[in-house]
Design an enzyme around this catalytic site. Structure first.
Site, PDB file in Angstrom:
ATOM      1  N   HIS A  37       0.810  -1.218   0.000  1.00 21.28           N
ATOM      2  CA  HIS A  37       0.000   0.000   0.000  1.00 21.28           C
ATOM      3  C   HIS A  37       0.841   1.264   0.000  1.00 21.28           C
ATOM      4  CE1 HIS A  37      -3.381  -2.682   0.950  1.00 21.28           C
ATOM      5  NE2 HIS A  37      -4.161  -1.681   0.591  1.00 21.28           N
ATOM      6  N   GLY A  38       2.078   1.186   0.446  1.00 22.22           N
ATOM      7  CA  GLY A  38       2.890   2.389   0.414  1.00 22.22           C
ATOM      8  C   GLY A  38       4.210   2.222   1.143  1.00 22.22           C
TER       9      GLY A  38
END
Length: 473
Positions: A322-323
């Protein structure tokens, strides 16, 4: 920056639909879809388009190379090279700065430092990279044949409804329809209705809650008890209706075009455990990790401890996907830890508990996980947890938050929870004759859909640009 809501809804989408349905034949429709998808993506920057083009050509050629090999060892070696190249691109653009920053902490005692570079992140790189890897693996596993038509592979990776935020569509489930599909009036009608439902979730619910979330979670002050609970519960609703709304829009457009995308959400807030929640939330991502990572590394076929370690590792990587942030890793570890605990006996205990208690447990675990997901630093997350526990006072709500709690916002907040947990009410009138029931409720459904679309158009025309939350991934 991608199309604004106004540009997409009033110009891009109508122009695409007119051109798409005006041309005859599937191949011509694919060309229209490809051209409009590239235009949609190019709006986010020509440099990103170059990266996307390189990904398409690389995976087109590598899949052909894998398919032409007969020996399993050669096929596996080619697959390893292809997956490594895809991951190298993802790591460079998304994680190189994060890795350098953390390595510099370890190197500081010896006086060394790596240059920290944050390349411009190509739009939706996590999604189109996972699409490409699933295509390569499906070809390797002989679930699909490598496609010799470059434009069809480009359509698969680039098609704009799912390009930047999913759902993650596997080539083995859609490849045949890219080459041969039928578009009927019934499919167009059904698809556009699903699209409007998704649009209304985004515009009428998620965007209505966004200012409340922004005031609490983006403010410079430390929230108090009531403010913190209002902010994080509003965000829990916002991200569901924003992301599920986008997925429904993509699925609806796919149906209208004669394609079929997988369902991505199935009332995840109605689950009774975290295991159940992940069978319902972002289904295309969780099943991707299951089939392309969890099972290949051993899954549940190995010993109990190894199985738990595999499960925890998958969610560690899910958070990292996700990041490039320790907060996203903490979010993944949060979910992975509770999944492991449920495997160790908590799940059996929950099965013997009252339904309301199981549901409350799931909601609390998911809600607290979003603290990691939404705040910008570990320190910020810990401070926010303190606010949820009342450690920073329980005073009156600040004026900035009160100003955003309009009657419509409160109504959306209250009514959004049953909609998120239980879904839309089922049509009544089961005892009526079939034709009469379809006439009554079919007309009502059409009127409701038309009203929702009108409200969305009015809202989009009057509001500022509000991007989908998952565009950042």
């Amino acid at each position: 920056m991608v199309f604004s809501s106004v540009s997409f809804l009033f110009y891009f989408l109508p122009a695409f639909l007119i051109c798409y349905f005006a041309v005859p034949g599937v191949r011509a429709k694919n060309v229209v879809l490809l051209v409009f998808s590239l235009l949609f993506y190019a709006w986010g920057g020509l440099s990103s388009l170059v990266v996307l083009g390189a990904s398409i050509i690389l995976n087109y050629l590598m899949a052909l190379a894998i398919d032409r090999r007969s020996a399993d060892r050669e096929r596996l070696a080619m697959l390893g090279v292809a997956v490594a190249l895809n991951l190298a691109g993802l790591i460079f653009f998304k994680y190189s700065g994060f890795l350098a920053e953390n390595l510099n902490i370890l190197l500081a005692p010896v006086g060394l430092a790596l240059p920290v570079v944050h390349p411009q992140l190509p739009l939706g790189i996590s999604f189109f990279t996972f699409h490409a890897i699933s295509y390569l693996v499906d070809v390797y596993r002989r679930k699909a044949k490598a496609n010799g038509r470059l434009e069809e592979i480009a359509v698969y990776i680039v098609m704009f409804p799912q390009l930047v935020a999913g759902p993650i569509v596997r080539y083995s489930t859609i490849g045949a329809r890219i080459r041969d599909r039928r578009t009927t009036l019934g499919r167009v009608s059904a698809g556009l209705r699903i699209f409007v439902i998704g649009l209304s979730w985004k515009v009428l619910i998620a965007d209505e809650l966004a200012p409340v979330v922004g005031v609490v979670l983006d403010g410079a002050h430390t929230p108090t008890l009531y403010e913190a609970w209002i902010g994080i519960t509003a965000y829990m609703l916002q991200i569901y209706f924003d992301f599920a709304g986008y997925s429904n829009m993509a699925i609806g457009l796919a149906i209208a075009m004669g394609l079929k995308f997988p369902r991505n959400f199935n009332l995840p807030y109605g689950a009774l455990s975290i295991t159940d929640h992940w069978r319902r939330w972002h289904i295309s991502l969780s099943t991707w990790f299951r089939d392309y990572l969890y099972i290949p590394i051993g899954g549940s076929r190995c010993g109990p401890l190894r199985n738990l370690a595999n499960l925890w590792a998958v969610f560690f990587l899910c958070g990292l996907w996700h990041g490039a942030s320790w907060n996203f890793i903490a979010w993944g570890v949060h979910h992975g830890t509770f999944l492991v605990l449920e495997r160790l006996g908590l799940g059996a205990l929950l099965d013997r508990s009252p339904r309301v208690l199981r549901h409350a447990y799931m909601l609390l675990v998911v809600l607290t996980s979003f603290v990691w997901f939404r705040t910008s630093s570990i320190d910020g997350s810990l401070t926010y947890f303190g606010s949820l526990l009342g450690l920073h006072g329980a005073g009156a709500l600040p004026s900035a938050l009160m100003a955003e709690l309009h009657p419509m916002t409160i109504a959306v907040f209250v009514l959004g929870w049953p909609l998120a947990m239980f879904g839309l009410p089922r049509p009544m009138g089961k005892g009526l004759p079939e034709k009469l029931r379809l006439a009554l409720f079919g007309t009502g459904d059409t009127l409701v859909t038309a009203l929702l679309f009108l409200l969305c158009v009015m809202s989009v025309g009057a509001a500022a640009y509000s991007p989908f939350l998952y565009f950042r991934f």
